[in-house]
Design a protein around this motif. Structure first.
Motif, PDB file in Angstrom:
ATOM      1  N   LEU A  53       0.840  -1.207   0.000  1.00 19.84           N
ATOM      2  CA  LEU A  53       0.000   0.000   0.000  1.00 19.84           C
ATOM      3  C   LEU A  53       0.870   1.250   0.000  1.00 19.84           C
ATOM      4  O   LEU A  53       0.631   2.184  -0.768  1.00 19.84           O
ATOM      5  CB  LEU A  53      -0.935   0.008   1.212  1.00 19.84           C
ATOM      6  N   ALA A  54       1.887   1.264   0.834  1.00 19.57           N
ATOM      7  CA  ALA A  54       2.770   2.433   0.898  1.00 19.57           C
ATOM      8  C   ALA A  54       3.487   2.651  -0.432  1.00 19.57           C
ATOM      9  O   ALA A  54       3.590   3.787  -0.916  1.00 19.57           O
ATOM     10  CB  ALA A  54       3.780   2.255   2.019  1.00 19.57           C
ATOM     11  N   VAL A  55       3.955   1.581  -1.041  1.00 16.86           N
ATOM     12  CA  VAL A  55       4.641   1.697  -2.332  1.00 16.86           C
ATOM     13  C   VAL A  55       3.664   2.160  -3.415  1.00 16.86           C
ATOM     14  O   VAL A  55       4.034   2.931  -4.297  1.00 16.86           O
ATOM     15  CB  VAL A  55       5.311   0.354  -2.713  1.00 16.86           C
ATOM     16  N   SER A  56       2.429   1.711  -3.352  1.00 16.74           N
ATOM     17  CA  SER A  56       1.449   2.116  -4.369  1.00 16.74           C
ATOM     18  C   SER A  56       1.067   3.582  -4.243  1.00 16.74           C
ATOM     19  O   SER A  56       0.571   4.173  -5.206  1.00 16.74           O
ATOM     20  CB  SER A  56       0.197   1.236  -4.286  1.00 16.74           C
ATOM     21  N   MET A  57       1.289   4.172  -3.092  1.00 16.98           N
ATOM     22  CA  MET A  57       0.988   5.591  -2.899  1.00 16.98           C
ATOM     23  C   MET A  57       2.093   6.491  -3.476  1.00 16.98           C
ATOM     24  O   MET A  57       1.827   7.646  -3.797  1.00 16.98           O
ATOM     25  CB  MET A  57       0.834   5.909  -1.416  1.00 16.98           C
ATOM     26  N   THR A  58       3.283   5.987  -3.620  1.00 15.54           N
ATOM     27  CA  THR A  58       4.416   6.786  -4.084  1.00 15.54           C
ATOM     28  C   THR A  58       4.186   7.424  -5.452  1.00 15.54           C
ATOM     29  O   THR A  58       4.396   8.634  -5.607  1.00 15.54           O
ATOM     30  CB  THR A  58       5.697   5.942  -4.092  1.00 15.54           C
ATOM     31  N   PRO A  59       3.760   6.681  -6.468  1.00 12.66           N
ATOM     32  CA  PRO A  59       3.564   7.325  -7.782  1.00 12.66           C
ATOM     33  C   PRO A  59       2.489   8.408  -7.799  1.00 12.66           C
ATOM     34  O   PRO A  59       2.530   9.287  -8.650  1.00 12.66           O
ATOM     35  CB  PRO A  59       3.147   6.166  -8.695  1.00 12.66           C
ATOM     36  N   ILE A  60       1.571   8.352  -6.871  1.00 13.00           N
ATOM     37  CA  ILE A  60       0.512   9.360  -6.829  1.00 13.00           C
ATOM     38  C   ILE A  60       1.118  10.752  -6.617  1.00 13.00           C
ATOM     39  O   ILE A  60       0.668  11.730  -7.191  1.00 13.00           O
ATOM     40  CB  ILE A  60      -0.526   9.029  -5.741  1.00 13.00           C
ATOM     41  N   GLY A  61       2.152  10.826  -5.819  1.00 15.42           N
ATOM     42  CA  GLY A  61       2.808  12.108  -5.583  1.00 15.42           C
ATOM     43  C   GLY A  61       3.711  12.546  -6.721  1.00 15.42           C
ATOM     44  O   GLY A  61       4.053  13.714  -6.835  1.00 15.42           O
ATOM     45  N   LEU A  62       4.088  11.617  -7.585  1.00 14.88           N
ATOM     46  CA  LEU A  62       5.021  11.934  -8.655  1.00 14.88           C
ATOM     47  C   LEU A  62       4.346  12.282  -9.980  1.00 14.88           C
ATOM     48  O   LEU A  62       4.972  12.882 -10.851  1.00 14.88           O
ATOM     49  CB  LEU A  62       5.971  10.742  -8.876  1.00 14.88           C
ATOM     50  N   VAL A  63       3.098  11.909 -10.141  1.00 11.59           N
ATOM     51  CA  VAL A  63       2.410  12.128 -11.402  1.00 11.59           C
ATOM     52  C   VAL A  63       1.855  13.547 -11.481  1.00 11.59           C
ATOM     53  O   VAL A  63       1.507  14.145 -10.468  1.00 11.59           O
ATOM     54  CB  VAL A  63       1.282  11.081 -11.586  1.00 11.59           C
ATOM     55  N   GLU A  64       1.829  14.095 -12.695  1.00 14.08           N
ATOM     56  CA  GLU A  64       1.250  15.423 -12.874  1.00 14.08           C
ATOM     57  C   GLU A  64      -0.259  15.276 -12.954  1.00 14.08           C
ATOM     58  O   GLU A  64      -0.795  14.709 -13.905  1.00 14.08           O
ATOM     59  CB  GLU A  64       1.766  16.059 -14.162  1.00 14.08           C
ATOM     60  N   ALA A  65      -0.937  15.744 -11.945  1.00 20.39           N
ATOM     61  CA  ALA A  65      -2.391  15.673 -11.894  1.00 20.39           C
ATOM     62  C   ALA A  65      -2.891  16.756 -10.950  1.00 20.39           C
ATOM     63  O   ALA A  65      -2.134  17.287 -10.138  1.00 20.39           O
ATOM     64  CB  ALA A  65      -2.846  14.310 -11.412  1.00 20.39           C
ATOM     65  N   THR A  66      -4.162  17.014 -11.053  1.00 20.58           N
ATOM     66  CA  THR A  66      -4.745  18.008 -10.147  1.00 20.58           C
ATOM     67  C   THR A  66      -4.823  17.423  -8.739  1.00 20.58           C
ATOM     68  O   THR A  66      -4.742  16.205  -8.547  1.00 20.58           O
ATOM     69  CB  THR A  66      -6.153  18.406 -10.612  1.00 20.58           C
ATOM     70  N   ALA A  67      -4.992  18.288  -7.789  1.00 22.56           N
ATOM     71  CA  ALA A  67      -5.086  17.843  -6.392  1.00 22.56           C
ATOM     72  C   ALA A  67      -6.271  16.920  -6.185  1.00 22.56           C
ATOM     73  O   ALA A  67      -6.170  15.919  -5.470  1.00 22.56           O
ATOM     74  CB  ALA A  67      -5.179  19.051  -5.465  1.00 22.56           C
ATOM     75  N   SER A  68      -7.380  17.230  -6.835  1.00 25.95           N
ATOM     76  CA  SER A  68      -8.564  16.382  -6.653  1.00 25.95           C
ATOM     77  C   SER A  68      -8.346  14.983  -7.243  1.00 25.95           C
ATOM     78  O   SER A  68      -8.837  13.995  -6.687  1.00 25.95           O
ATOM     79  CB  SER A  68      -9.797  17.036  -7.278  1.00 25.95           C
ATOM     80  N   THR A  69      -7.608  14.889  -8.339  1.00 27.48           N
ATOM     81  CA  THR A  69      -7.299  13.581  -8.913  1.00 27.48           C
ATOM     82  C   THR A  69      -6.405  12.786  -7.981  1.00 27.48           C
ATOM     83  O   THR A  69      -6.621  11.593  -7.755  1.00 27.48           O
ATOM     84  CB  THR A  69      -6.622  13.742 -10.287  1.00 27.48           C
ATOM     85  N   LEU A 123      -7.309   9.230  -6.146  1.00 27.66           N
ATOM     86  CA  LEU A 123      -6.482   8.029  -6.242  1.00 27.66           C
ATOM     87  C   LEU A 123      -6.093   7.505  -4.863  1.00 27.66           C
ATOM     88  O   LEU A 123      -6.104   6.294  -4.616  1.00 27.66           O
ATOM     89  CB  LEU A 123      -5.229   8.312  -7.071  1.00 27.66           C
ATOM     90  N   MET A 124      -5.740   8.410  -3.971  1.00 26.22           N
ATOM     91  CA  MET A 124      -5.385   7.994  -2.609  1.00 26.22           C
ATOM     92  C   MET A 124      -6.569   7.343  -1.907  1.00 26.22           C
ATOM     93  O   MET A 124      -6.420   6.314  -1.253  1.00 26.22           O
ATOM     94  CB  MET A 124      -4.892   9.192  -1.799  1.00 26.22           C
ATOM     95  N   ILE A 125      -7.738   7.937  -2.054  1.00 24.78           N
ATOM     96  CA  ILE A 125      -8.939   7.373  -1.430  1.00 24.78           C
ATOM     97  C   ILE A 125      -9.240   5.994  -2.003  1.00 24.78           C
ATOM     98  O   ILE A 125      -9.605   5.074  -1.266  1.00 24.78           O
ATOM     99  CB  ILE A 125     -10.132   8.333  -1.592  1.00 24.78           C
ATOM    100  N   ALA A 126      -9.068   5.825  -3.311  1.00 25.39           N
ATOM    101  CA  ALA A 126      -9.311   4.518  -3.934  1.00 25.39           C
ATOM    102  C   ALA A 126      -8.347   3.462  -3.384  1.00 25.39           C
ATOM    103  O   ALA A 126      -8.764   2.346  -3.047  1.00 25.39           O
ATOM    104  CB  ALA A 126      -9.177   4.621  -5.446  1.00 25.39           C
ATOM    105  N   HIS A 127      -7.069   3.804  -3.276  1.00 25.99           N
ATOM    106  CA  HIS A 127      -6.087   2.862  -2.739  1.00 25.99           C
ATOM    107  C   HIS A 127      -6.408   2.514  -1.283  1.00 25.99           C
ATOM    108  O   HIS A 127      -6.349   1.351  -0.874  1.00 25.99           O
ATOM    109  CB  HIS A 127      -4.678   3.451  -2.822  1.00 25.99           C
ATOM    110  N   LEU A 128      -6.725   3.518  -0.496  1.00 26.60           N
ATOM    111  CA  LEU A 128      -7.029   3.289   0.916  1.00 26.60           C
ATOM    112  C   LEU A 128      -8.314   2.488   1.101  1.00 26.60           C
ATOM    113  O   LEU A 128      -8.400   1.639   2.006  1.00 26.60           O
ATOM    114  CB  LEU A 128      -7.117   4.611   1.666  1.00 26.60           C
ATOM    115  N   ALA A 129      -9.303   2.715   0.248  1.00 27.98           N
ATOM    116  CA  ALA A 129     -10.558   1.968   0.348  1.00 27.98           C
ATOM    117  C   ALA A 129     -10.342   0.481   0.070  1.00 27.98           C
ATOM    118  O   ALA A 129     -10.864  -0.382   0.785  1.00 27.98           O
ATOM    119  CB  ALA A 129     -11.590   2.543  -0.620  1.00 27.98           C
ATOM    120  N   VAL A 130      -9.575   0.186  -0.964  1.00 29.59           N
ATOM    121  CA  VAL A 130      -9.278  -1.224  -1.277  1.00 29.59           C
ATOM    122  C   VAL A 130      -8.492  -1.855  -0.138  1.00 29.59           C
ATOM    123  O   VAL A 130      -8.800  -2.971   0.302  1.00 29.59           O
ATOM    124  CB  VAL A 130      -8.518  -1.338  -2.610  1.00 29.59           C
TER     125      VAL A 130
END
Length: 63
Positions: A24-40, A44-51
């Protein structure tokens, strides 16, 4: 993975839980590196945490 860990070690369930949290921690890493809006990113973080909130306890309790 849980079945393999349970066959190999008596502490397989604990190892699986730590492994799942690590993934889970490793899957969160790319979320901070990708160019996307804050809401996106938040979505993504909520989706990972929900699963993780469903899968980790479900497999940890299975006997």
């Amino acid at each position: 993975m849980l079945a393999v860990l349970e066959r190999v070690a008596t502490w397989g369930r604990t190892a699986w839980t730590y492994l799942a949290v690590g993934v889970l921690a490793v899957s969160m890493t790319p979320i901070g590196l990708v160019e996307a809006t804050a809401s996106t990113r938040i979505g993504l973080m909520i989706a990972h945490l929900a699963v993780a909130a469903v899968v980790i306890p479900a497999f940890t309790r299975v006997r």
